[in-house]
Design a protein around this motif. Structure first.
Motif, PDB file in Angstrom:
ATOM      1  N   UNK A  48      -1.427  30.408  28.306  1.00 25.80           N
ATOM      2  CA  UNK A  48      -1.084  31.148  29.527  1.00 25.80           C
ATOM      3  C   UNK A  48      -2.338  31.574  30.280  1.00 25.80           C
ATOM      4  N   UNK A  49      -3.338  32.081  29.544  1.00 23.80           N
ATOM      5  CA  UNK A  49      -4.589  32.494  30.190  1.00 23.80           C
ATOM      6  C   UNK A  49      -5.265  31.301  30.867  1.00 23.80           C
ATOM      7  N   UNK A  50      -5.320  30.178  30.167  1.00 19.24           N
ATOM      8  CA  UNK A  50      -5.922  28.969  30.748  1.00 19.24           C
ATOM      9  C   UNK A  50      -5.140  28.500  31.977  1.00 19.24           C
ATOM     10  N   UNK A  51      -3.833  28.536  31.871  1.00 16.09           N
ATOM     11  CA  UNK A  51      -2.991  28.100  32.995  1.00 16.09           C
ATOM     12  C   UNK A  51      -3.276  28.939  34.236  1.00 16.09           C
ATOM     13  N   UNK A  52      -3.431  30.246  34.051  1.00 14.09           N
ATOM     14  CA  UNK A  52      -3.701  31.127  35.196  1.00 14.09           C
ATOM     15  C   UNK A  52      -5.080  30.883  35.784  1.00 14.09           C
ATOM     16  N   UNK A  53      -6.065  30.663  34.915  1.00 10.68           N
ATOM     17  CA  UNK A  53      -7.428  30.381  35.389  1.00 10.68           C
ATOM     18  C   UNK A  53      -7.434  29.109  36.245  1.00 10.68           C
ATOM     19  N   UNK A  54      -6.809  28.056  35.728  1.00 11.19           N
ATOM     20  CA  UNK A  54      -6.818  26.788  36.450  1.00 11.19           C
ATOM     21  C   UNK A  54      -5.900  26.818  37.673  1.00 11.19           C
ATOM     22  N   UNK A  55      -4.853  27.638  37.628  1.00  9.82           N
ATOM     23  CA  UNK A  55      -4.005  27.783  38.814  1.00  9.82           C
ATOM     24  C   UNK A  55      -4.799  28.443  39.941  1.00  9.82           C
ATOM     25  N   UNK A  56      -5.603  29.449  39.593  1.00 11.61           N
ATOM     26  CA  UNK A  56      -6.461  30.104  40.596  1.00 11.61           C
ATOM     27  C   UNK A  56      -7.478  29.113  41.147  1.00 11.61           C
ATOM     28  N   UNK A  57      -8.008  28.261  40.274  1.00 11.99           N
ATOM     29  CA  UNK A  57      -8.970  27.239  40.729  1.00 11.99           C
ATOM     30  C   UNK A  57      -8.300  26.260  41.693  1.00 11.99           C
ATOM     31  N   UNK A  58      -7.056  25.889  41.424  1.00  9.81           N
ATOM     32  CA  UNK A  58      -6.306  24.999  42.338  1.00  9.81           C
ATOM     33  C   UNK A  58      -6.084  25.688  43.683  1.00  9.81           C
ATOM     34  N   UNK A  65      -5.735  19.390  40.349  1.00  9.89           N
ATOM     35  CA  UNK A  65      -4.602  19.431  39.415  1.00  9.89           C
ATOM     36  C   UNK A  65      -4.906  20.410  38.292  1.00  9.89           C
ATOM     37  N   UNK A  66      -3.901  21.187  37.917  1.00 11.00           N
ATOM     38  CA  UNK A  66      -4.044  22.118  36.797  1.00 11.00           C
ATOM     39  C   UNK A  66      -3.867  21.326  35.501  1.00 11.00           C
TER      40      UNK A  66
END
Length: 196
Positions: A48-58, A65-66
């Motif tokens: 979940x933490x990684x998903x949020x980090x990469x979503x912010x990067x997107x 792409x996340x």
């Protein structure tokens, strides 16, 4: 999130550019955590933490792409599933030894006895105030919890953690706990001691 980042994510992915991280890299991190017999909940937290980090990067157009979206939580091994199902309690001998060791501890005794006899979380105990405790009805109302939040400066550096009192983590955490008469008596003694 800070502990997940520094204990599990940074050692594996911290040196990589955001754009270089692929779903395979994320899956390796999750699989290695599973191999180390980390709980499913911990692995889900890291994902979940990684998903949020990469979503912010997107969202900030740093990547297209996340890579976390296609990753999967690994199925735990049979031994881990069995260990997670076991009820984790202190056995009678250790409990008796702990209570005996607390005999001359006016501060730690009521705190640890409250944890032992209610099953509440440490953060919930640390956030208790006297208006949450009804000694006549022998009831404790859980409606807040203490949490450690790291102080993060403008450069993204994590400083000393600060303790804050806020709402419990989930809706289910709001609850009333009936306490035994012996604990109500201990808390009465503690309240009188604390007032003096």
């Amino acid at each position: 999130y800070a502990s997940l980042l520094y204990q599990h994510i940074t050692p594996s992915l911290g040196e990589m550019m955001l754009s270089a991280v692929t779903t395979q890299h994320v899956q390796i991190v999750l699989n290695e955590m599973s191999d180390k017999q980390c709980s499913v909940r911990l692995i889900e937290g890291v994902r979940t933490a990684l998903k949020q980090v990469f979503q912010a990067a997107c969202m900030n157009n740093l990547i297209k792409v996340n890579p976390v979206l296609q990753s999967k939580i690994p199925r735990p091994k049979v031994a881990v599933r069995a260990a997670n199902r076991k009820v984790k309690v202190i056995d009678k001998e250790r409990r008796a030894a702990l209570v005996k060791a607390l005999e001359d501890e006016p501060i730690m005794r009521p705190a640890l006895l409250t944890l032992l006899q209610t099953g509440m979380r440490t953060g919930e105990l640390l956030a208790l105030q006297w208006h949450h405790i009804d000694l006549q009805k022998r009831m404790i109302q859980i409606e807040q919890a203490a949490v450690f939040r790291p102080e993060i400066n403008r450069d993204g550096k994590v400083g000393k953690p600060m303790t804050e009192v806020g709402e419990p983590k989930t809706e289910a955490a709001y609850r009333r706990i009936v306490i035994p008469r012996s604990l109500a008596e201990e808390l009465t003694v503690w309240r009188d001691y604390a007032e003096h």
